[in-house]
Design a protein around this motif. Structure first.
Motif, short mmCIF file in Angstrom:
data_model
loop_
_atom_site.label_atom_id
_atom_site.label_comp_id
_atom_site.label_asym_id
_atom_site.label_seq_id
_atom_site.Cartn_x
_atom_site.Cartn_y
_atom_site.Cartn_z
N TYR A 223 35.39 -28.87 -8.51
CA TYR A 223 35.48 -30.23 -9.03
C TYR A 223 36.04 -31.21 -8.00
O TYR A 223 35.64 -32.38 -7.97
CB TYR A 223 36.24 -30.27 -10.35
CG TYR A 223 35.42 -29.64 -11.46
CD1 TYR A 223 34.23 -30.24 -11.87
CD2 TYR A 223 35.78 -28.43 -12.04
CE1 TYR A 223 33.43 -29.67 -12.84
CE2 TYR A 223 34.99 -27.85 -13.01
CZ TYR A 223 33.81 -28.46 -13.41
OH TYR A 223 33.02 -27.89 -14.35
N GLN A 226 33.08 -32.24 -6.36
CA GLN A 226 32.24 -33.16 -7.13
C GLN A 226 32.85 -34.57 -7.17
O GLN A 226 32.13 -35.55 -7.06
CB GLN A 226 32.06 -32.64 -8.57
CG GLN A 226 31.13 -31.45 -8.68
CD GLN A 226 29.74 -31.74 -8.10
OE1 GLN A 226 29.10 -32.74 -8.42
NE2 GLN A 226 29.28 -30.87 -7.22
N ARG A 229 32.26 -36.23 -3.90
CA ARG A 229 30.86 -36.69 -3.76
C ARG A 229 30.57 -37.87 -4.67
O ARG A 229 29.82 -38.77 -4.29
CB ARG A 229 29.91 -35.55 -4.09
CG ARG A 229 30.06 -34.49 -3.03
CD ARG A 229 28.86 -33.62 -2.98
NE ARG A 229 29.13 -32.58 -2.01
CZ ARG A 229 28.56 -31.41 -2.01
NH1 ARG A 229 27.65 -31.12 -2.90
NH2 ARG A 229 28.86 -30.52 -1.10
N ARG A 294 27.14 -36.19 -11.60
CA ARG A 294 28.09 -35.29 -10.93
C ARG A 294 29.02 -34.57 -11.90
O ARG A 294 29.41 -33.44 -11.67
CB ARG A 294 29.00 -36.09 -9.97
CG ARG A 294 28.30 -36.67 -8.80
CD ARG A 294 28.23 -35.66 -7.67
NE ARG A 294 27.40 -36.16 -6.59
CZ ARG A 294 26.72 -35.37 -5.77
NH1 ARG A 294 26.78 -34.06 -5.92
NH2 ARG A 294 26.01 -35.88 -4.81
#
Ligand SMILES: Nc1ncnc2c1ncn2[C@@H]1O[C@H](COP(=O)(O)OP(=O)(O)OP(=O)(O)O)[C@@H](O)[C@H]1O
Ligand SMILES: [Mg+2]
Length: 306
Positions: A223, A226, A229, A294
């Motif tokens: 995570y 994520q 990103r 995401r």
């Protein structure tokens, strides 16, 4: 203070600069009361090149102007630098009503006597401190004229009615400014010319992952990845002008993850920290789409943290 030097070594900052810092700290010890003014920042600044530029400039005796977008770590870096140099710091927040006497100090009456009450620039100057001139472009340029002699080769402050006071050798000023916030102004050339300027870049993916892992040790690596990103996705959408910069807010993302840790479902937390900062419902929809690509719906604390 040695801890921050270890951090700088880990971050692969030029060893010659780190060594200079260690030497600097040893050569400029602090006594008692001032030690408590050396900041102990809550966050460490990640970004090797910026660290190197800033350390080099301060070692050269320059004053620094950190310019950049919101939440690019300007204040974090300024505090980190004061800690790295082992200097006491004064936070001086600028606003439109700032005037010379607020900065330098003024005479006041105490028990029938006239006493000089020092302002933060004065205190900083006599103690060899780091003065953090926060949001310097919020002030009126006329109010800042008093700093001209302080910031250039004269290195002195003129206290009306008193002598001209030289700055202690260690004194440095680090100004921050943010373009584009409501109420900010351009800094005039005369003042800008007295600083070396570092343009603060938005944090990159690797550094953001490091920051997330340091801030939330329990956050699962998957995570952290994520979220890092997601931040870059939002950055791209901003660059292509699909969404406004309101939602591109690292501070907001960190707040949201903190809320998740307290048990707020991920979707709600991201609404609170990021999406709701855009007040336009169409834009909010676009932002939610980026987020959901995401961060799966229904994600909660038990799956995010270990
Ligand atoms: N490169 C970075 N390294 C570490 N933290 C960062 C970095 N960039 C942003 N941050 C994080 O962003 C948040 C905001 O940092 P800070 O208050 O220093 O930003 P700022 O540039 O002064 O923003 P503003 O212009 O809105 O005042 C902090 O939580 C900080 O940890
Ligand atoms: Mg700031």
């Amino acid at each position: 203070m040695t801890k921050i030097l270890d951090f700088l070594r880990e971050e692969q900052i030029d060893p010659a600069l780190v060594q200079e810092l260690a030497r600097y700290q040893a050569a400029h010890p602090l006594d008692g009361a001032l030690c408590s003014r050396v900041p102990v920042p809550r966050y460490l600044y990640y970004g090797r090149e910026i660290w190197e530029q800033a350390i080099a400039a301060l070692l050269c005796g320059e004053n620094l102007l950190l310019a950049g977008g919101k939440a690019t770590g300007k204040n974090v870096l300024a505090e980190n630098l004061a800690m790295a140099f082992g200097r006491p710091s004064w936070d001086i927040s600028f606003h439109v009503n700032m005037d010379a006497s607020t900065l330098i100090g003024m005479d006041t009456f105490v028990g029938g006597q006239v006493v000089f009450r020092p302002g933060p620039v004065y205190s900083c100057a006599v103690s060899g401190g780091f003065g953090i001139l926060d949001e310097i472009n919020m002030a009126r340029n006329e109010a800042l004229a008093v700093l001209h002699a302080t910031l250039d080769f004269r290195r002195s402050i003129d206290v009306p009615g008193y002598d001209r006071i030289p700055l202690a050798e260690e004194t440095r000023f680090i100004a921050t400014m943010n373009y584009g916030y409501a109420g900010t102004r351009e800094l005039n050339e005369a003042l800008t010319s007295r600083f070396v300027v570092i343009q603060m870049p938005p944090i990159g993916e690797e550094n953001l992952k490091k920051l997330l892992t340091a801030q939330f040790p329990g956050l699962k690596a998957k995570y952290a990845d994520q979220f890092a990103r997601l931040f870059l996705d939002l950055q791209k959408k901003c660059e292509s002008a699909e969404i406004s910069t309101r939602a591109l807010d690292l501070r907001g993302m960190l707040d949201a993850i903190r809320l998740m840790y307290r048990g707020v479902p991920a979707e709600t937390a991201l609404d609170m920290g990021i999406t709701n900062k855009a007040f336009d419902t169409y834009e909010q929809g676009l932002i939610r789409d980026v987020i959901h690509a995401r961060i799966p719906r229904g994600l909660d604390r038990t799956r995010l943290f270990e």
